[in-house]
Design a protein around this motif. Structure first.
Motif, PDB file in Angstrom:
ATOM      1  N   VAL A  82      52.142  44.089  34.404  1.00  0.00           N
ATOM      2  CA  VAL A  82      50.746  44.518  34.222  1.00  0.00           C
ATOM      3  C   VAL A  82      50.388  45.601  35.226  1.00  0.00           C
ATOM      4  O   VAL A  82      49.744  46.607  34.880  1.00  0.00           O
ATOM      5  CB  VAL A  82      49.791  43.309  34.367  1.00  0.00           C
ATOM      6  N   LEU A  83      50.806  45.428  36.480  1.00  0.00           N
ATOM      7  CA  LEU A  83      50.505  46.421  37.515  1.00  0.00           C
ATOM      8  C   LEU A  83      51.203  47.747  37.229  1.00  0.00           C
ATOM      9  O   LEU A  83      50.596  48.819  37.384  1.00  0.00           O
ATOM     10  CB  LEU A  83      50.935  45.886  38.885  1.00  0.00           C
ATOM     11  N   GLU A  84      52.448  47.695  36.810  1.00  0.00           N
ATOM     12  CA  GLU A  84      53.174  48.929  36.500  1.00  0.00           C
ATOM     13  C   GLU A  84      52.513  49.692  35.353  1.00  0.00           C
ATOM     14  O   GLU A  84      52.413  50.925  35.378  1.00  0.00           O
ATOM     15  CB  GLU A  84      54.627  48.598  36.155  1.00  0.00           C
ATOM     16  N   LEU A  85      52.051  48.948  34.347  1.00  0.00           N
ATOM     17  CA  LEU A  85      51.353  49.594  33.232  1.00  0.00           C
ATOM     18  C   LEU A  85      50.065  50.238  33.704  1.00  0.00           C
ATOM     19  O   LEU A  85      49.732  51.365  33.303  1.00  0.00           O
ATOM     20  CB  LEU A  85      51.044  48.555  32.151  1.00  0.00           C
ATOM     21  N   GLU A  86      49.350  49.549  34.578  1.00  0.00           N
ATOM     22  CA  GLU A  86      48.096  50.088  35.107  1.00  0.00           C
ATOM     23  C   GLU A  86      48.350  51.369  35.906  1.00  0.00           C
ATOM     24  O   GLU A  86      47.599  52.352  35.772  1.00  0.00           O
ATOM     25  CB  GLU A  86      47.412  49.045  35.991  1.00  0.00           C
ATOM     26  N   MET A  87      49.362  51.367  36.738  1.00  0.00           N
ATOM     27  CA  MET A  87      49.669  52.554  37.541  1.00  0.00           C
ATOM     28  C   MET A  87      50.103  53.716  36.643  1.00  0.00           C
ATOM     29  O   MET A  87      49.804  54.877  36.931  1.00  0.00           O
ATOM     30  CB  MET A  87      50.750  52.220  38.568  1.00  0.00           C
ATOM     31  N   PHE A  88      50.787  53.405  35.553  1.00  0.00           N
ATOM     32  CA  PHE A  88      51.177  54.447  34.602  1.00  0.00           C
ATOM     33  C   PHE A  88      49.949  55.050  33.919  1.00  0.00           C
ATOM     34  O   PHE A  88      49.869  56.267  33.714  1.00  0.00           O
ATOM     35  CB  PHE A  88      52.125  53.859  33.562  1.00  0.00           C
ATOM     36  N   GLN A  89      48.984  54.191  33.601  1.00  0.00           N
ATOM     37  CA  GLN A  89      47.798  54.656  32.884  1.00  0.00           C
ATOM     38  C   GLN A  89      46.747  55.276  33.804  1.00  0.00           C
ATOM     39  O   GLN A  89      46.082  56.246  33.420  1.00  0.00           O
ATOM     40  CB  GLN A  89      47.165  53.485  32.119  1.00  0.00           C
ATOM     41  N   CYS A  90      46.606  54.707  35.014  1.00  0.00           N
ATOM     42  CA  CYS A  90      45.497  55.109  35.890  1.00  0.00           C
ATOM     43  C   CYS A  90      45.930  55.828  37.165  1.00  0.00           C
ATOM     44  O   CYS A  90      45.077  56.295  37.925  1.00  0.00           O
ATOM     45  CB  CYS A  90      44.665  53.878  36.278  1.00  0.00           C
ATOM     46  N   GLY A  91      47.234  55.874  37.415  1.00  0.00           N
ATOM     47  CA  GLY A  91      47.699  56.489  38.647  1.00  0.00           C
ATOM     48  C   GLY A  91      47.841  55.477  39.760  1.00  0.00           C
ATOM     49  O   GLY A  91      47.501  54.290  39.611  1.00  0.00           O
ATOM     50  N   ALA A  92      48.308  55.937  40.908  1.00  0.00           N
ATOM     51  CA  ALA A  92      48.579  55.044  42.042  1.00  0.00           C
ATOM     52  C   ALA A  92      47.330  54.353  42.565  1.00  0.00           C
ATOM     53  O   ALA A  92      47.399  53.262  43.140  1.00  0.00           O
ATOM     54  CB  ALA A  92      49.252  55.828  43.171  1.00  0.00           C
ATOM     55  N   ALA A  93      46.178  54.966  42.370  1.00  0.00           N
ATOM     56  CA  ALA A  93      44.927  54.384  42.868  1.00  0.00           C
ATOM     57  C   ALA A  93      44.492  53.183  42.041  1.00  0.00           C
ATOM     58  O   ALA A  93      43.651  52.393  42.470  1.00  0.00           O
ATOM     59  CB  ALA A  93      43.823  55.428  42.864  1.00  0.00           C
TER      60      ALA A  93
ATOM     61  N   ARG B  38      43.015  51.089  38.489  1.00  0.00           N
ATOM     62  CA  ARG B  38      41.828  51.245  37.643  1.00  0.00           C
ATOM     63  C   ARG B  38      40.569  51.325  38.493  1.00  0.00           C
ATOM     64  O   ARG B  38      40.483  50.710  39.558  1.00  0.00           O
ATOM     65  CB  ARG B  38      41.739  50.107  36.621  1.00  0.00           C
ATOM     66  N   PRO B  39      39.546  52.074  38.045  1.00  0.00           N
ATOM     67  CA  PRO B  39      38.336  52.256  38.848  1.00  0.00           C
ATOM     68  C   PRO B  39      37.495  50.988  38.988  1.00  0.00           C
ATOM     69  O   PRO B  39      36.759  50.831  39.971  1.00  0.00           O
ATOM     70  CB  PRO B  39      37.571  53.343  38.087  1.00  0.00           C
ATOM     71  N   THR B  40      37.547  50.097  38.015  1.00  0.00           N
ATOM     72  CA  THR B  40      36.801  48.844  38.084  1.00  0.00           C
ATOM     73  C   THR B  40      37.767  47.679  37.889  1.00  0.00           C
ATOM     74  O   THR B  40      38.730  47.784  37.126  1.00  0.00           O
ATOM     75  CB  THR B  40      35.711  48.776  37.000  1.00  0.00           C
ATOM     76  N   PRO B  41      37.525  46.539  38.553  1.00  0.00           N
ATOM     77  CA  PRO B  41      38.447  45.398  38.432  1.00  0.00           C
ATOM     78  C   PRO B  41      38.406  44.789  37.034  1.00  0.00           C
ATOM     79  O   PRO B  41      37.419  44.910  36.309  1.00  0.00           O
ATOM     80  CB  PRO B  41      37.930  44.421  39.487  1.00  0.00           C
ATOM     81  N   LEU B  42      39.482  44.120  36.672  1.00  0.00           N
ATOM     82  CA  LEU B  42      39.550  43.475  35.366  1.00  0.00           C
ATOM     83  C   LEU B  42      38.610  42.273  35.270  1.00  0.00           C
ATOM     84  O   LEU B  42      38.125  41.951  34.182  1.00  0.00           O
ATOM     85  CB  LEU B  42      40.987  43.004  35.094  1.00  0.00           C
ATOM     86  N   PHE B  43      38.326  41.637  36.405  1.00  0.00           N
ATOM     87  CA  PHE B  43      37.486  40.447  36.386  1.00  0.00           C
ATOM     88  C   PHE B  43      36.282  40.608  37.318  1.00  0.00           C
ATOM     89  O   PHE B  43      35.314  41.255  36.955  1.00  0.00           O
ATOM     90  CB  PHE B  43      38.312  39.210  36.752  1.00  0.00           C
ATOM     91  N   LEU B  44      36.340  40.034  38.513  1.00  0.00           N
ATOM     92  CA  LEU B  44      35.197  40.085  39.422  1.00  0.00           C
ATOM     93  C   LEU B  44      35.384  41.131  40.512  1.00  0.00           C
ATOM     94  O   LEU B  44      34.732  42.158  40.520  1.00  0.00           O
ATOM     95  CB  LEU B  44      34.962  38.693  40.035  1.00  0.00           C
TER      96      LEU B  44
END
Length: 213
Positions: free
Chosen positions: A120-131, A133-139
């Protein structure tokens, strides 16, 4: 495991989670369920280990009596009873081995949860970059924190399994009562699984909505 994924029975509003959020929420519930299974196995193993210790000490005392009888020239030892005692000890050791094997299978499932989180983290970094996602998935948790907590849980349970395997190898061969009690205490109290891990698990469940404040 889908039917077990709700750690408690508290009613909550249904949410249509998909993708990464769904995977992480399912992971959190799976962690909860696997740890419950581990705890049950630990209790089961503790009961068996206690029997092994008692039989091992009894066997050591029995062997000591046989030596004394040999020195005194007595042949009154009941060899059939001694053989029966050894069989009972061997049976209990086999039961404890089965418990450790089941714990190993639980750990393998934990390892898969770590792998899923990293995916999941690798997919996020691929989609959003090293920084990320701008907002958390939950809280409030960033995705990296899910991975870190899973990795800590897995490492702690890995160490605990190695300790269980070592205790299994030593338990039946230890006739000293003091050393046997150390083995029993280590099995029961699980020194690698401290309270901080439970707090991290609760934080994981709270973040993903399985727990409510």
């Amino acid at each position: 495991m889908e039917s077990e994924r709700t750690p408690d029975t508290t009613p909550r509003r249904k949410t249509a989670l998909t993708g990464s959020a769904r995977k992480l929420k399912d992971n959190a519930a799976d962690w909860h369920n696997l740890i419950l299974k581990w705890d049950k196995l630990n209790d089961e193993g503790s009961t068996i280990a206690n029997k092994i210790v008692n039989q091992g000490i009894s066997k050591g005392s029995q062997q000591h009596n046989i030596m004394l009888e040999d020195l005194e020239g007595s042949n009154s030892t009941n060899t059939e009873e001694t053989a029966g005692h050894s069989r009972e000890l061997e049976e209990e050791c086999s039961k404890l081995l089965a418990v450790v094997d089941r714990m190993s299978r639980v750990l393998s499932k934990m390892e898969k949860l770590v792998s899923t989180g990293r995916g999941v983290l690798e997919l996020e970094m691929f989609q959003c970059g090293a920084a990320g996602r701008p907002t958390p998935l939950f809280l409030t948790w960033p995705t990296t924190l899910f991975v870190e907590v899973s990795a800590k849980l897995y490492e702690a349970y890995s160490q605990e399994l190695r300790l269980k395997q070592a205790i299994l190898q030593e338990l039946a061969h230890t006739s000293r009562a003091d050393l046997s009690m150390v083995h029993l205490s280590c099995w029961l109290h699980q020194p690698y699984l401290d309270d901080s891990l439970r707090l991290q698990l609760e934080g994981l469940l709270l973040e993903t909505g399985h727990r409510t404040l």
